[in-house]
Design a protein around this motif. Structure first.
Motif, PDB file in Angstrom:
ATOM      1  N   PHE A   1     -59.038  87.610  10.759  1.00  0.00           N
ATOM      2  CA  PHE A   1     -57.866  87.435  11.610  1.00  0.00           C
ATOM      3  C   PHE A   1     -57.436  85.972  11.644  1.00  0.00           C
ATOM      4  CE2 PHE A   1     -56.014  86.403  15.763  1.00  0.00           C
ATOM      5  CZ  PHE A   1     -54.872  87.184  15.681  1.00  0.00           C
ATOM      6  N   ALA A   2     -58.399  85.062  11.717  1.00  0.00           N
ATOM      7  CA  ALA A   2     -58.074  83.636  11.772  1.00  0.00           C
ATOM      8  C   ALA A   2     -57.394  83.165  10.491  1.00  0.00           C
ATOM      9  CB  ALA A   2     -59.337  82.820  12.029  1.00  0.00           C
ATOM     10  N   ARG A   3     -57.654  83.833   9.383  1.00  0.00           N
ATOM     11  CA  ARG A   3     -57.014  83.469   8.113  1.00  0.00           C
ATOM     12  C   ARG A   3     -55.626  84.074   7.962  1.00  0.00           C
ATOM     13  NH1 ARG A   3     -62.212  85.163   5.601  1.00  0.00           N
ATOM     14  NH2 ARG A   3     -63.553  83.367   5.762  1.00  0.00           N
ATOM     15  N   SER A   4     -55.303  85.056   8.769  1.00  0.00           N
ATOM     16  CA  SER A   4     -53.996  85.709   8.671  1.00  0.00           C
ATOM     17  C   SER A   4     -52.910  84.794   9.245  1.00  0.00           C
ATOM     18  CB  SER A   4     -54.010  87.033   9.429  1.00  0.00           C
ATOM     19  OG  SER A   4     -54.033  86.806  10.820  1.00  0.00           O
ATOM     20  N   PRO A   5     -51.651  85.044   8.917  1.00  0.00           N
ATOM     21  CA  PRO A   5     -50.565  84.206   9.464  1.00  0.00           C
ATOM     22  C   PRO A   5     -50.520  84.205  10.990  1.00  0.00           C
ATOM     23  CG  PRO A   5     -49.742  85.549   7.666  1.00  0.00           C
ATOM     24  CD  PRO A   5     -51.143  85.999   7.934  1.00  0.00           C
ATOM     25  N   GLN A   6     -50.726  85.360  11.596  1.00  0.00           N
ATOM     26  CA  GLN A   6     -50.718  85.429  13.058  1.00  0.00           C
ATOM     27  C   GLN A   6     -51.898  84.653  13.642  1.00  0.00           C
ATOM     28  OE1 GLN A   6     -51.010  89.374  14.618  1.00  0.00           O
ATOM     29  NE2 GLN A   6     -50.505  88.759  16.692  1.00  0.00           N
ATOM     30  N   GLY A   7     -53.052  84.754  13.023  1.00  0.00           N
ATOM     31  CA  GLY A   7     -54.223  84.020  13.481  1.00  0.00           C
ATOM     32  C   GLY A   7     -54.034  82.523  13.365  1.00  0.00           C
ATOM     33  N   ARG A   8     -53.435  82.093  12.248  1.00  0.00           N
ATOM     34  CA  ARG A   8     -53.167  80.657  12.068  1.00  0.00           C
ATOM     35  C   ARG A   8     -52.218  80.143  13.140  1.00  0.00           C
ATOM     36  NH1 ARG A   8     -52.389  80.545   5.547  1.00  0.00           N
ATOM     37  NH2 ARG A   8     -54.553  80.981   5.053  1.00  0.00           N
ATOM     38  N   ARG A   9     -51.219  80.961  13.485  1.00  0.00           N
ATOM     39  CA  ARG A   9     -50.272  80.570  14.531  1.00  0.00           C
ATOM     40  C   ARG A   9     -50.994  80.408  15.870  1.00  0.00           C
ATOM     41  NH1 ARG A   9     -46.819  84.968  14.592  1.00  0.00           N
ATOM     42  NH2 ARG A   9     -46.820  84.957  12.353  1.00  0.00           N
ATOM     43  N   LEU A  10     -51.873  81.354  16.192  1.00  0.00           N
ATOM     44  CA  LEU A  10     -52.607  81.280  17.456  1.00  0.00           C
ATOM     45  C   LEU A  10     -53.554  80.085  17.492  1.00  0.00           C
ATOM     46  CD1 LEU A  10     -53.427  85.014  18.207  1.00  0.00           C
ATOM     47  CD2 LEU A  10     -51.886  83.514  19.451  1.00  0.00           C
ATOM     48  N   VAL A  11     -54.189  79.793  16.372  1.00  0.00           N
ATOM     49  CA  VAL A  11     -55.081  78.631  16.306  1.00  0.00           C
ATOM     50  C   VAL A  11     -54.283  77.350  16.534  1.00  0.00           C
ATOM     51  CG1 VAL A  11     -56.524  77.267  14.746  1.00  0.00           C
ATOM     52  CG2 VAL A  11     -56.831  79.730  14.892  1.00  0.00           C
ATOM     53  N   ALA A  12     -53.101  77.259  15.929  1.00  0.00           N
ATOM     54  CA  ALA A  12     -52.266  76.074  16.118  1.00  0.00           C
ATOM     55  C   ALA A  12     -51.830  75.942  17.574  1.00  0.00           C
ATOM     56  CB  ALA A  12     -51.044  76.142  15.209  1.00  0.00           C
ATOM     57  N   GLN A  13     -51.483  77.057  18.205  1.00  0.00           N
ATOM     58  CA  GLN A  13     -51.102  77.012  19.625  1.00  0.00           C
ATOM     59  C   GLN A  13     -52.275  76.567  20.483  1.00  0.00           C
ATOM     60  OE1 GLN A  13     -49.652  80.874  20.665  1.00  0.00           O
ATOM     61  NE2 GLN A  13     -47.658  80.555  19.709  1.00  0.00           N
ATOM     62  N   GLY A  14     -53.454  77.055  20.176  1.00  0.00           N
ATOM     63  CA  GLY A  14     -54.642  76.669  20.926  1.00  0.00           C
ATOM     64  C   GLY A  14     -54.951  75.193  20.794  1.00  0.00           C
ATOM     65  N   ARG A  15     -54.806  74.685  19.584  1.00  0.00           N
ATOM     66  CA  ARG A  15     -55.063  73.252  19.364  1.00  0.00           C
ATOM     67  C   ARG A  15     -54.063  72.392  20.119  1.00  0.00           C
ATOM     68  NH1 ARG A  15     -56.472  73.786  13.117  1.00  0.00           N
ATOM     69  NH2 ARG A  15     -58.693  74.153  13.352  1.00  0.00           N
ATOM     70  N   SER A  16     -52.799  72.789  20.109  1.00  0.00           N
ATOM     71  CA  SER A  16     -51.801  71.983  20.822  1.00  0.00           C
ATOM     72  C   SER A  16     -52.016  72.056  22.335  1.00  0.00           C
ATOM     73  CB  SER A  16     -50.391  72.432  20.456  1.00  0.00           C
ATOM     74  OG  SER A  16     -50.138  73.720  20.934  1.00  0.00           O
ATOM     75  N   ALA A  17     -52.426  73.224  22.830  1.00  0.00           N
ATOM     76  CA  ALA A  17     -52.700  73.347  24.263  1.00  0.00           C
ATOM     77  C   ALA A  17     -53.936  72.532  24.647  1.00  0.00           C
ATOM     78  CB  ALA A  17     -52.897  74.809  24.635  1.00  0.00           C
ATOM     79  N   ALA A  18     -54.926  72.490  23.776  1.00  0.00           N
ATOM     80  CA  ALA A  18     -56.147  71.739  24.070  1.00  0.00           C
ATOM     81  C   ALA A  18     -55.891  70.238  24.077  1.00  0.00           C
ATOM     82  CB  ALA A  18     -57.227  72.079  23.050  1.00  0.00           C
ATOM     83  N   SER A  19     -54.893  69.784  23.350  1.00  0.00           N
ATOM     84  CA  SER A  19     -54.611  68.351  23.318  1.00  0.00           C
ATOM     85  C   SER A  19     -53.769  67.907  24.513  1.00  0.00           C
ATOM     86  CB  SER A  19     -53.905  67.973  22.019  1.00  0.00           C
ATOM     87  OG  SER A  19     -52.624  68.557  21.979  1.00  0.00           O
TER      88      SER A  19
END
Length: 48
Positions: free
Chosen positions: A11-29
């Motif tokens: 899932f993390a490698r899928s386009p939707q997973g990548r989008r969620l990971v990017a959102q999580g990183r921006s929220a964590a910063s």
């Protein structure tokens, strides 16, 4: 049947997973979002 960890990796490698990971990183910063998450964790841990 694939295990839970392999399904999460897929899932993390899928386009939707990548989008969620990017959102999580921006929220964590963001300091404000980070403090909100810490407050939520404190509340959840205090209910035990």
């Amino acid at each position: 049947m694939p295990g839970l960890v392999s399904r999460i990796k897929a899932f993390a490698r899928s386009p939707q997973g990548r989008r969620l990971v990017a959102q999580g990183r921006s929220a964590a910063s963001d300091p404000r979002k980070r403090s909100q998450a810490m407050q939520l964790l404190r509340r959840l841990r205090g209910r035990r």
